[in-house]
Design a protein around this motif. Structure first.
Motif, PDB file in Angstrom:
ATOM      1  N   THR A   2      40.449  32.626  52.215  1.00  0.00           N
ATOM      2  CA  THR A   2      41.889  32.732  52.062  1.00  0.00           C
ATOM      3  C   THR A   2      42.251  33.994  51.293  1.00  0.00           C
ATOM      4  N   GLN A   3      43.472  34.364  51.387  1.00  0.00           N
ATOM      5  CA  GLN A   3      43.993  35.557  50.681  1.00  0.00           C
ATOM      6  C   GLN A   3      43.851  35.379  49.172  1.00  0.00           C
ATOM      7  N   PHE A   4      44.113  34.172  48.667  1.00  0.00           N
ATOM      8  CA  PHE A   4      43.998  33.898  47.229  1.00  0.00           C
ATOM      9  C   PHE A   4      42.559  34.103  46.745  1.00  0.00           C
ATOM     10  N   ALA A   5      41.595  33.639  47.503  1.00  0.00           N
ATOM     11  CA  ALA A   5      40.181  33.778  47.134  1.00  0.00           C
ATOM     12  C   ALA A   5      39.773  35.248  47.097  1.00  0.00           C
ATOM     13  N   ARG A   6      40.218  36.033  48.062  1.00  0.00           N
ATOM     14  CA  ARG A   6      39.904  37.463  48.103  1.00  0.00           C
ATOM     15  C   ARG A   6      40.481  38.184  46.889  1.00  0.00           C
ATOM     16  N   VAL A   7      41.718  37.888  46.570  1.00  0.00           N
ATOM     17  CA  VAL A   7      42.372  38.518  45.419  1.00  0.00           C
ATOM     18  C   VAL A   7      41.676  38.103  44.129  1.00  0.00           C
ATOM     19  N   SER A   8      41.312  36.832  44.016  1.00  0.00           N
ATOM     20  CA  SER A   8      40.617  36.346  42.816  1.00  0.00           C
ATOM     21  C   SER A   8      39.284  37.047  42.630  1.00  0.00           C
TER      22      SER A   8
END
Length: 103
Positions: A2-8
């Motif tokens: 997910t986008q959130f996981a990549r940013v994290s």
């Protein structure tokens, strides 16, 4: 992923790289240690300058992780001993290396 996981993951990688870049090693100081050593160097130079016996001496001061190195030329062995004693009396100094010479 997910986008959130990549940013994290990206934020965590940047944070770890930044923290590792500021850490000290045996041959390198951290930013905080550098600032502390700069303050110690300034205090030692001022203390030596304010010592009447040493006012005209050519003493260089360098500090690395609290260890002060004195180098340069003085007119007598008494001046060397006095400069070392003055440097040892400055707060933050852990040890003093004497590389001064009598001219």
């Amino acid at each position: 992923m997910t986008q959130f996981a990549r940013v994290s993951i990206l934020v965590a990688a940047v944070a770890l790289t930044t923290l590792a870049g500021c850490a000290s090693t045996q041959k390198h100081e951290s930013t905080g240690q550098y600032m502390d050593d700069t303050a110690i160097t300034t205090k030692v130079k001022a203390a030596i300058f304010n010592e009447p016996m040493l006012k005209s001496a050519e003493i260089n001061v360098e500090t690395f992780k609290g260890r002060v190195q004195l180098s340069g030329f003085v007119s007598s062995r008494d001046n060397i001993d006095r400069a070392v004693a003055v440097a040892q009396g400055v707060s933050g100094v852990t040890s003093v290396a004497n590389d001064m010479r009598v001219k």
